[in-house]
Design a protein around this motif. Sequence first.
Motif, PDB file in Angstrom:
ATOM      1  N   GLN A   4       0.836  -1.205   0.000  1.00 39.98           N
ATOM      2  CA  GLN A   4       0.000   0.000   0.000  1.00 39.98           C
ATOM      3  C   GLN A   4       0.870   1.255   0.000  1.00 39.98           C
ATOM      4  O   GLN A   4       0.571   2.227  -0.697  1.00 39.98           O
ATOM      5  CB  GLN A   4      -0.909   0.001   1.226  1.00 39.98           C
ATOM      6  N   ASP A   5       1.975   1.237   0.776  1.00 37.97           N
ATOM      7  CA  ASP A   5       2.913   2.368   0.766  1.00 37.97           C
ATOM      8  C   ASP A   5       3.458   2.590  -0.638  1.00 37.97           C
ATOM      9  O   ASP A   5       3.566   3.731  -1.109  1.00 37.97           O
ATOM     10  CB  ASP A   5       4.067   2.113   1.727  1.00 37.97           C
ATOM     11  N   ARG A   6       3.810   1.498  -1.284  1.00 34.00           N
ATOM     12  CA  ARG A   6       4.387   1.611  -2.630  1.00 34.00           C
ATOM     13  C   ARG A   6       3.359   2.126  -3.633  1.00 34.00           C
ATOM     14  O   ARG A   6       3.702   2.866  -4.560  1.00 34.00           O
ATOM     15  CB  ARG A   6       4.962   0.256  -3.056  1.00 34.00           C
ATOM     16  N   GLN A   7       2.096   1.753  -3.446  1.00 36.11           N
ATOM     17  CA  GLN A   7       1.054   2.291  -4.314  1.00 36.11           C
ATOM     18  C   GLN A   7       0.911   3.795  -4.109  1.00 36.11           C
ATOM     19  O   GLN A   7       0.718   4.551  -5.073  1.00 36.11           O
ATOM     20  CB  GLN A   7      -0.277   1.595  -4.020  1.00 36.11           C
ATOM     21  N   ARG A   8       1.041   4.237  -2.879  1.00 34.44           N
ATOM     22  CA  ARG A   8       0.951   5.676  -2.595  1.00 34.44           C
ATOM     23  C   ARG A   8       2.147   6.423  -3.182  1.00 34.44           C
ATOM     24  O   ARG A   8       2.023   7.571  -3.619  1.00 34.44           O
ATOM     25  CB  ARG A   8       0.844   5.896  -1.087  1.00 34.44           C
ATOM     26  N   ILE A   9       3.306   5.783  -3.185  1.00 36.33           N
ATOM     27  CA  ILE A   9       4.475   6.391  -3.827  1.00 36.33           C
ATOM     28  C   ILE A   9       4.212   6.567  -5.319  1.00 36.33           C
ATOM     29  O   ILE A   9       4.476   7.635  -5.898  1.00 36.33           O
ATOM     30  CB  ILE A   9       5.734   5.527  -3.600  1.00 36.33           C
ATOM     31  N   GLY A  71       3.899  -9.481  20.613  1.00 34.26           N
ATOM     32  CA  GLY A  71       3.763  -8.428  21.609  1.00 34.26           C
ATOM     33  C   GLY A  71       5.027  -7.623  21.818  1.00 34.26           C
ATOM     34  O   GLY A  71       5.002  -6.592  22.467  1.00 34.26           O
ATOM     35  N   THR A  72       6.172  -8.076  21.280  1.00 39.23           N
ATOM     36  CA  THR A  72       7.394  -7.296  21.388  1.00 39.23           C
ATOM     37  C   THR A  72       7.435  -6.302  20.251  1.00 39.23           C
ATOM     38  O   THR A  72       6.762  -6.486  19.235  1.00 39.23           O
ATOM     39  CB  THR A  72       8.634  -8.202  21.345  1.00 39.23           C
ATOM     40  N   PRO A  73       8.256  -5.213  20.368  1.00 33.33           N
ATOM     41  CA  PRO A  73       8.310  -4.223  19.300  1.00 33.33           C
ATOM     42  C   PRO A  73       8.670  -4.878  17.973  1.00 33.33           C
ATOM     43  O   PRO A  73       9.612  -5.652  17.880  1.00 33.33           O
ATOM     44  CB  PRO A  73       9.402  -3.255  19.781  1.00 33.33           C
ATOM     45  N   GLY A  74       7.911  -4.569  16.915  1.00 37.55           N
ATOM     46  CA  GLY A  74       8.197  -5.102  15.604  1.00 37.55           C
ATOM     47  C   GLY A  74       7.589  -6.469  15.348  1.00 37.55           C
ATOM     48  O   GLY A  74       7.809  -7.059  14.301  1.00 37.55           O
ATOM     49  N   SER A  75       6.856  -7.048  16.297  1.00 38.62           N
ATOM     50  CA  SER A  75       6.254  -8.366  16.095  1.00 38.62           C
ATOM     51  C   SER A  75       5.176  -8.280  15.034  1.00 38.62           C
ATOM     52  O   SER A  75       4.663  -7.209  14.705  1.00 38.62           O
ATOM     53  CB  SER A  75       5.662  -8.890  17.397  1.00 38.62           C
ATOM     54  N   ALA A  76       4.800  -9.473  14.491  1.00 38.14           N
ATOM     55  CA  ALA A  76       3.781  -9.507  13.443  1.00 38.14           C
ATOM     56  C   ALA A  76       2.453  -8.953  13.943  1.00 38.14           C
ATOM     57  O   ALA A  76       1.750  -8.246  13.226  1.00 38.14           O
ATOM     58  CB  ALA A  76       3.610 -10.942  12.953  1.00 38.14           C
ATOM     59  N   MET A  77       2.108  -9.252  15.189  1.00 31.56           N
ATOM     60  CA  MET A  77       0.856  -8.756  15.744  1.00 31.56           C
ATOM     61  C   MET A  77       0.840  -7.229  15.794  1.00 31.56           C
ATOM     62  O   MET A  77      -0.127  -6.581  15.378  1.00 31.56           O
ATOM     63  CB  MET A  77       0.638  -9.320  17.146  1.00 31.56           C
ATOM     64  N   VAL A  82      -0.687  -1.794  13.577  1.00 30.90           N
ATOM     65  CA  VAL A  82      -0.218  -0.513  13.036  1.00 30.90           C
ATOM     66  C   VAL A  82      -0.775  -0.295  11.631  1.00 30.90           C
ATOM     67  O   VAL A  82      -1.259   0.795  11.293  1.00 30.90           O
ATOM     68  CB  VAL A  82       1.318  -0.453  13.024  1.00 30.90           C
ATOM     69  N   GLU A  83      -0.710  -1.338  10.786  1.00 25.65           N
ATOM     70  CA  GLU A  83      -1.213  -1.209   9.418  1.00 25.65           C
ATOM     71  C   GLU A  83      -2.697  -0.878   9.409  1.00 25.65           C
ATOM     72  O   GLU A  83      -3.162  -0.068   8.602  1.00 25.65           O
ATOM     73  CB  GLU A  83      -0.952  -2.491   8.633  1.00 25.65           C
ATOM     74  N   LEU A  84      -3.470  -1.494  10.295  1.00 21.39           N
ATOM     75  CA  LEU A  84      -4.905  -1.195  10.371  1.00 21.39           C
ATOM     76  C   LEU A  84      -5.134   0.252  10.786  1.00 21.39           C
ATOM     77  O   LEU A  84      -6.038   0.924  10.272  1.00 21.39           O
ATOM     78  CB  LEU A  84      -5.581  -2.145  11.358  1.00 21.39           C
ATOM     79  N   VAL A  86      -3.077   2.770  10.257  1.00 20.24           N
ATOM     80  CA  VAL A  86      -2.690   3.614   9.121  1.00 20.24           C
ATOM     81  C   VAL A  86      -3.812   3.643   8.080  1.00 20.24           C
ATOM     82  O   VAL A  86      -4.138   4.696   7.522  1.00 20.24           O
ATOM     83  CB  VAL A  86      -1.373   3.108   8.494  1.00 20.24           C
ATOM     84  N   MET A  87      -4.411   2.476   7.825  1.00 17.11           N
ATOM     85  CA  MET A  87      -5.512   2.414   6.865  1.00 17.11           C
ATOM     86  C   MET A  87      -6.705   3.237   7.322  1.00 17.11           C
ATOM     87  O   MET A  87      -7.469   3.752   6.499  1.00 17.11           O
ATOM     88  CB  MET A  87      -5.926   0.959   6.647  1.00 17.11           C
ATOM     89  N   SER A  88      -6.859   3.390   8.650  1.00 20.40           N
ATOM     90  CA  SER A  88      -7.977   4.191   9.160  1.00 20.40           C
ATOM     91  C   SER A  88      -7.692   5.688   9.098  1.00 20.40           C
ATOM     92  O   SER A  88      -8.576   6.495   9.359  1.00 20.40           O
ATOM     93  CB  SER A  88      -8.279   3.803  10.604  1.00 20.40           C
ATOM     94  N   GLY A  89      -6.438   6.065   8.759  1.00 18.78           N
ATOM     95  CA  GLY A  89      -6.118   7.478   8.578  1.00 18.78           C
ATOM     96  C   GLY A  89      -5.026   8.041   9.459  1.00 18.78           C
ATOM     97  O   GLY A  89      -4.623   9.190   9.279  1.00 18.78           O
ATOM     98  N   LEU A  90      -4.529   7.271  10.428  1.00 19.92           N
ATOM     99  CA  LEU A  90      -3.459   7.776  11.290  1.00 19.92           C
ATOM    100  C   LEU A  90      -2.136   7.805  10.533  1.00 19.92           C
ATOM    101  O   LEU A  90      -1.830   6.856   9.801  1.00 19.92           O
ATOM    102  CB  LEU A  90      -3.289   6.899  12.530  1.00 19.92           C
ATOM    103  N   PRO A  91      -1.317   8.853  10.699  1.00 18.06           N
ATOM    104  CA  PRO A  91       0.047   8.816  10.166  1.00 18.06           C
ATOM    105  C   PRO A  91       0.808   7.643  10.771  1.00 18.06           C
ATOM    106  O   PRO A  91       0.561   7.253  11.915  1.00 18.06           O
ATOM    107  CB  PRO A  91       0.643  10.157  10.625  1.00 18.06           C
ATOM    108  N   ARG A  92       1.736   7.059  10.012  1.00 19.29           N
ATOM    109  CA  ARG A  92       2.391   5.832  10.452  1.00 19.29           C
ATOM    110  C   ARG A  92       3.110   6.007  11.784  1.00 19.29           C
ATOM    111  O   ARG A  92       3.017   5.149  12.670  1.00 19.29           O
ATOM    112  CB  ARG A  92       3.381   5.348   9.386  1.00 19.29           C
ATOM    113  N   MET A  93       3.849   7.100  11.963  1.00 21.55           N
ATOM    114  CA  MET A  93       4.578   7.277  13.219  1.00 21.55           C
ATOM    115  C   MET A  93       3.605   7.422  14.378  1.00 21.55           C
ATOM    116  O   MET A  93       3.829   6.878  15.470  1.00 21.55           O
ATOM    117  CB  MET A  93       5.480   8.520  13.128  1.00 21.55           C
ATOM    118  N   THR A  94       2.531   8.137  14.152  1.00 17.75           N
ATOM    119  CA  THR A  94       1.503   8.295  15.187  1.00 17.75           C
ATOM    120  C   THR A  94       0.885   6.945  15.539  1.00 17.75           C
ATOM    121  O   THR A  94       0.655   6.640  16.716  1.00 17.75           O
ATOM    122  CB  THR A  94       0.412   9.263  14.701  1.00 17.75           C
ATOM    123  N   ALA A  95       0.626   6.133  14.525  1.00 20.16           N
ATOM    124  CA  ALA A  95       0.068   4.802  14.760  1.00 20.16           C
ATOM    125  C   ALA A  95       1.028   3.936  15.566  1.00 20.16           C
ATOM    126  O   ALA A  95       0.619   3.205  16.473  1.00 20.16           O
ATOM    127  CB  ALA A  95      -0.256   4.134  13.429  1.00 20.16           C
TER     128      ALA A  95
END
Length: 219
Positions: A4-9, A71-77, A82-84, A86-95
């Motif tokens: 999705q990021d690449r599509q936005r690029i 549950g650790t930083p960067g885990s798949a969960m 985070v991706e959800l 971002v899709m709802s409208g939050l900036p990635r860093m904010t998410a």
Amino acid sequence: MTQQDRQRIATGLTEGLSYAEIARRLDRPTSTISREIARNGGPARYRPRRAHQATVQRARRGTPAPPRAAGTPGSAMEDEIVELAVMSGLPRMTARVHVDLLLSANGRRTAAELTRRLKVSPASVSVAVNFLVEHGYVRRERDPRRRRDVYVVDDDAWYHSIVISGRQTLASARAAMAAAQTLGPDSPVGQRLARAGTFLERVISDMVESADRWRSLLR
């Protein structure tokens, strides 16, 4: 980086945006965007799907990273949540900041802790938490002993975020209704604005009333 990021690029390149503007919209460093485009054909030949497939293939050729506990930083969960967001409208860093707070044991972090855990600059954390506080997702507390702010997400944050969002939308609805009166309630534009304003006003009023009615579930 997601497909999705690449599509936005790709969309940004089609619209003639600068790398810096594309990076701002994706909440990414400009250097990341420039490397991504240069590595995948340049601005004229950049294709998001092909770029994503090429990245996956490069990753497969490398050494796989060891699995991380959920549950650790960067885990798949965490990445999925985070991706959800971002899709709802939050900036990635904010998410990322919001999700890190949500998944913390006590829902509390200092700016220094967020900076260290997310491996980002203090400025990035500051922008993110200011947005979250302004929109009611997080509240700011002062720790008098350590003389620093603590950012807190608790159950009541969901209620406050709905109420704040409702107030902002309600202000837009009433502005549309006022503009309808100025332009003439019988004119096509006036009628359109009046209908939109009335619709938003009724929906938001119902939403806030529902939040008030069910707030006890959060306690």
